[in-house]
Scaffold this motif. Structure first.
Motif, PDB file in Angstrom:
ATOM      1  N   UNK A  43       0.828  -1.207   0.000  1.00  0.00           N
ATOM      2  CA  UNK A  43       0.000   0.000   0.000  1.00  0.00           C
ATOM      3  C   UNK A  43       0.864   1.259   0.000  1.00  0.00           C
ATOM      4  N   UNK A  44       1.996   1.215   0.702  1.00  0.00           N
ATOM      5  CA  UNK A  44       2.867   2.392   0.780  1.00  0.00           C
ATOM      6  C   UNK A  44       3.567   2.693  -0.536  1.00  0.00           C
ATOM      7  N   UNK A  45       3.771   1.664  -1.387  1.00  0.00           N
ATOM      8  CA  UNK A  45       4.455   1.878  -2.666  1.00  0.00           C
ATOM      9  C   UNK A  45       3.460   1.993  -3.821  1.00  0.00           C
ATOM     10  N   UNK A  46       2.185   2.037  -3.496  1.00  0.00           N
ATOM     11  CA  UNK A  46       1.187   2.232  -4.542  1.00  0.00           C
ATOM     12  C   UNK A  46       0.543   0.971  -5.056  1.00  0.00           C
ATOM     13  N   UNK A  47       0.785  -0.160  -4.379  1.00  0.00           N
ATOM     14  CA  UNK A  47       0.133  -1.406  -4.757  1.00  0.00           C
ATOM     15  C   UNK A  47       1.061  -2.378  -5.455  1.00  0.00           C
ATOM     16  N   UNK A  48       0.558  -3.583  -5.684  1.00  0.00           N
ATOM     17  CA  UNK A  48       1.329  -4.638  -6.339  1.00  0.00           C
ATOM     18  C   UNK A  48       0.426  -5.827  -6.627  1.00  0.00           C
ATOM     19  N   UNK A  49       0.840  -6.705  -7.552  1.00  0.00           N
ATOM     20  CA  UNK A  49      -0.011  -7.835  -7.895  1.00  0.00           C
ATOM     21  C   UNK A  49       0.148  -8.971  -6.887  1.00  0.00           C
ATOM     22  N   UNK A  50      -0.638 -10.024  -7.070  1.00  0.00           N
ATOM     23  CA  UNK A  50      -0.654 -11.154  -6.146  1.00  0.00           C
ATOM     24  C   UNK A  50       0.664 -11.925  -6.153  1.00  0.00           C
ATOM     25  N   UNK A  51       1.352 -11.936  -7.300  1.00  0.00           N
ATOM     26  CA  UNK A  51       2.617 -12.668  -7.388  1.00  0.00           C
ATOM     27  C   UNK A  51       3.680 -12.015  -6.504  1.00  0.00           C
ATOM     28  N   UNK A  52       3.745 -10.688  -6.550  1.00  0.00           N
ATOM     29  CA  UNK A  52       4.712  -9.972  -5.701  1.00  0.00           C
ATOM     30  C   UNK A  52       4.383 -10.179  -4.233  1.00  0.00           C
ATOM     31  N   UNK A  53       3.093 -10.092  -3.885  1.00  0.00           N
ATOM     32  CA  UNK A  53       2.698 -10.282  -2.494  1.00  0.00           C
ATOM     33  C   UNK A  53       3.045 -11.679  -2.006  1.00  0.00           C
ATOM     34  N   UNK A  54       2.818 -12.688  -2.851  1.00  0.00           N
ATOM     35  CA  UNK A  54       3.116 -14.059  -2.461  1.00  0.00           C
ATOM     36  C   UNK A  54       4.616 -14.278  -2.291  1.00  0.00           C
ATOM     37  N   UNK A  55       5.414 -13.698  -3.169  1.00  0.00           N
ATOM     38  CA  UNK A  55       6.868 -13.861  -3.060  1.00  0.00           C
ATOM     39  C   UNK A  55       7.417 -13.170  -1.818  1.00  0.00           C
ATOM     40  N   UNK A  56       6.852 -12.005  -1.471  1.00  0.00           N
ATOM     41  CA  UNK A  56       7.295 -11.317  -0.266  1.00  0.00           C
ATOM     42  C   UNK A  56       6.922 -12.102   0.985  1.00  0.00           C
ATOM     43  N   UNK A  57       5.720 -12.656   1.010  1.00  0.00           N
ATOM     44  CA  UNK A  57       5.320 -13.455   2.170  1.00  0.00           C
ATOM     45  C   UNK A  57       6.192 -14.701   2.305  1.00  0.00           C
ATOM     46  N   UNK A  58       6.572 -15.296   1.177  1.00  0.00           N
ATOM     47  CA  UNK A  58       7.456 -16.463   1.234  1.00  0.00           C
ATOM     48  C   UNK A  58       8.846 -16.070   1.728  1.00  0.00           C
ATOM     49  N   UNK A  59       9.315 -14.888   1.325  1.00  0.00           N
ATOM     50  CA  UNK A  59      10.641 -14.441   1.745  1.00  0.00           C
ATOM     51  C   UNK A  59      10.707 -14.179   3.243  1.00  0.00           C
ATOM     52  N   UNK A  60       9.629 -13.666   3.799  1.00  0.00           N
ATOM     53  CA  UNK A  60       9.607 -13.346   5.229  1.00  0.00           C
ATOM     54  C   UNK A  60       8.964 -14.435   6.077  1.00  0.00           C
ATOM     55  N   UNK A  61       8.625 -15.564   5.478  1.00  0.00           N
ATOM     56  CA  UNK A  61       8.063 -16.672   6.234  1.00  0.00           C
ATOM     57  C   UNK A  61       6.622 -16.483   6.640  1.00  0.00           C
ATOM     58  N   UNK A  62       5.915 -15.552   6.009  1.00  0.00           N
ATOM     59  CA  UNK A  62       4.528 -15.275   6.362  1.00  0.00           C
ATOM     60  C   UNK A  62       3.545 -16.205   5.668  1.00  0.00           C
ATOM     61  N   UNK A  63       4.054 -17.084   4.774  1.00  0.00           N
ATOM     62  CA  UNK A  63       3.170 -18.005   4.075  1.00  0.00           C
ATOM     63  C   UNK A  63       2.986 -19.316   4.828  1.00  0.00           C
ATOM     64  N   UNK A  64       3.701 -19.487   5.939  1.00  0.00           N
ATOM     65  CA  UNK A  64       3.574 -20.708   6.719  1.00  0.00           C
ATOM     66  C   UNK A  64       2.335 -20.658   7.604  1.00  0.00           C
ATOM     67  N   UNK A  65       1.989 -21.792   8.168  1.00  0.00           N
ATOM     68  CA  UNK A  65       0.840 -21.851   9.071  1.00  0.00           C
ATOM     69  C   UNK A  65       1.157 -21.132  10.376  1.00  0.00           C
ATOM     70  N   UNK A  66       0.097 -20.760  11.106  1.00  0.00           N
ATOM     71  CA  UNK A  66       0.295 -20.030  12.354  1.00  0.00           C
ATOM     72  C   UNK A  66       1.064 -20.844  13.397  1.00  0.00           C
ATOM     73  N   UNK A  67       0.744 -22.134  13.625  1.00  0.00           N
ATOM     74  CA  UNK A  67       1.556 -22.902  14.591  1.00  0.00           C
ATOM     75  C   UNK A  67       3.024 -22.999  14.197  1.00  0.00           C
ATOM     76  N   UNK A  68       3.289 -23.146  12.894  1.00  0.00           N
ATOM     77  CA  UNK A  68       4.684 -23.240  12.444  1.00  0.00           C
ATOM     78  C   UNK A  68       5.418 -21.927  12.703  1.00  0.00           C
ATOM     79  N   UNK A  69       4.761 -20.800  12.420  1.00  0.00           N
ATOM     80  CA  UNK A  69       5.405 -19.506  12.656  1.00  0.00           C
ATOM     81  C   UNK A  69       5.604 -19.252  14.146  1.00  0.00           C
ATOM     82  N   UNK A  70       4.655 -19.702  14.976  1.00  0.00           N
ATOM     83  CA  UNK A  70       4.810 -19.549  16.427  1.00  0.00           C
ATOM     84  C   UNK A  70       5.997 -20.354  16.925  1.00  0.00           C
ATOM     85  N   UNK A  71       6.158 -21.572  16.430  1.00  0.00           N
ATOM     86  CA  UNK A  71       7.279 -22.397  16.858  1.00  0.00           C
ATOM     87  C   UNK A  71       8.618 -21.796  16.401  1.00  0.00           C
ATOM     88  N   UNK A  72       8.631 -21.291  15.175  1.00  0.00           N
ATOM     89  CA  UNK A  72       9.850 -20.646  14.678  1.00  0.00           C
ATOM     90  C   UNK A  72      10.192 -19.427  15.525  1.00  0.00           C
TER      91      UNK A  72
END
Length: 329
Positions: A43-72
């Motif tokens: 939102x701060x950079x003016x938006x982006x498509x779903x592919x960019x959002x998915x790649x960023x979430x994968x890079x920061x580990x946000x695409x994992x399940x909640x229990x997995x992220x809690x354990x990490x």
């Protein structure tokens, strides 16, 4: 010393499950909130498509399940790794260590000032309950305690910084001033006058009222009546008997208010644009930076626990009955 160490060990062990509960609940509550740091970044950079959002979430580990992220996160926390800030693209630990000194300076100065002046005025008011000075100081403390901190900060800033131009309006020091040594220390002190005064005035009123109420209770105790019957001077009774025993609830209040003062620093740092811990929390909320906000809350919990550990030791030094209860436990 042995009594203090036993007390410290007992309190430290009891703090471990408390800290674990804080970490888990904080993580779960923040995960339940809508959106994440990737949404805020796009939102701060003016938006982006779903592919960019998915790649960023994968890079920061946000695409994992909640229990997995809690354990990490818990595993990383055991190594003192607080994660990575998406909003600042920096380690959370570095951001916190960078901002904490400013908040420590603000809170430490405000706490010392409010405790010293509040307890002194409380002694003056409680030395003669019901007197004119007691009524005046009690009324003054009630007025100060009722004033919102943000309003008081704005008024002080308008009067002393904008109209009179005696003090700086914002920041922790003059940017790119090139000052060093005592000159820089004086510049930082000038910038801290208004925020410290704002934070200290509210808690000074609280300490004044607690000290005055404690002294009013101590005056009715038998050992004070015995000291009066011995013909001791009123000043000696006030300082050596009444004030010393009335100080115990004030020390307890100091520990309880540490969390409130840390929360109050968020407002004060925002008003005076101080790059501290509280303002960092505001920026983390604005950027939906879950990792940063979790690290801030965990660090705050650790600081509150450490302050209360110190308060427990001081209380044990002032009241031997605390150590006796610990031996009997």
């Amino acid at each position: 010393m042995n009594r203090a160490l036993r007390l410290l060990r007992r309190r430290a062990i009891g703090s471990i499950p408390v800290l674990l509960i804080v970490v888990v609940l904080t993580f779960l509550l923040l995960e339940a909130a809508a959106g994440d740091a990737v949404d805020a970044y796009l939102l701060s950079i003016g938006g982006g498509d779903a592919v960019i959002a998915q790649s960023l979430r994968a890079a920061y580990g946000l695409d994992q399940s909640m229990p997995a992220r809690l354990w990490v996160y818990l595993s990383s926390l055991g190594r003192l790794d607080l994660g990575w800030s998406v909003a600042f693209d920096r380690p959370v630990r570095d951001l916190i260590l960078e901002r904490l000194p400013n908040t420590f300076l603000l809170m430490g100065s405000a706490t010392a000032l409010s405790f010293a002046i509040g307890s002194a005025l409380g002694i003056v008011a409680g030395a003669k309950p019901g007197s004119a000075r007691d009524r005046v100081l009690s009324t003054l403390s009630l007025v100060l305690y009722a004033i919102p901190g943000f309003w008081l900060g704005l008024v002080l800033s308008i009067v002393f910084a904008v109209q009179l131009r005696w003090l700086p309006t914002s920041g922790i020091e003059t940017i790119a001033s090139g000052r060093a040594g005592l000159s820089r220390a004086a510049d930082i002190a000038a910038h801290l006058v208004l925020p410290v005064a704002t934070l200290a005035l509210v808690y000074m009123a609280l300490f004044l009222r607690v000290m005055r109420a404690g002294m009013a209770d101590v005056w009715r105790l038998d050992f004070v009546l015995f000291a009066q019957s011995k013909g001791l001077s009123r000043a000696r009774i006030v300082l050596r008997h009444v004030a010393r025993n009335a100080l115990l609830p004030l020390v307890t209040m100091l520990g309880l208010q540490s969390a409130a003062m840390l929360g109050g620093s968020v407002v004060i740092e925002s008003i005076f644009a101080i790059p501290g811990f509280g303002r960092l929390a505001q920026e983390a909320v604005s950027g939906r930076d879950t990792a940063l906000l979790t690290g801030i809350i965990v660090t705050s919990a650790v600081l509150v626990i450490l302050v209360n550990l110190v308060i427990d030791i001081v209380y044990a030094a002032l009241d031997p009955r605390v150590g006796a209860s610990e031996r009997g436990a």
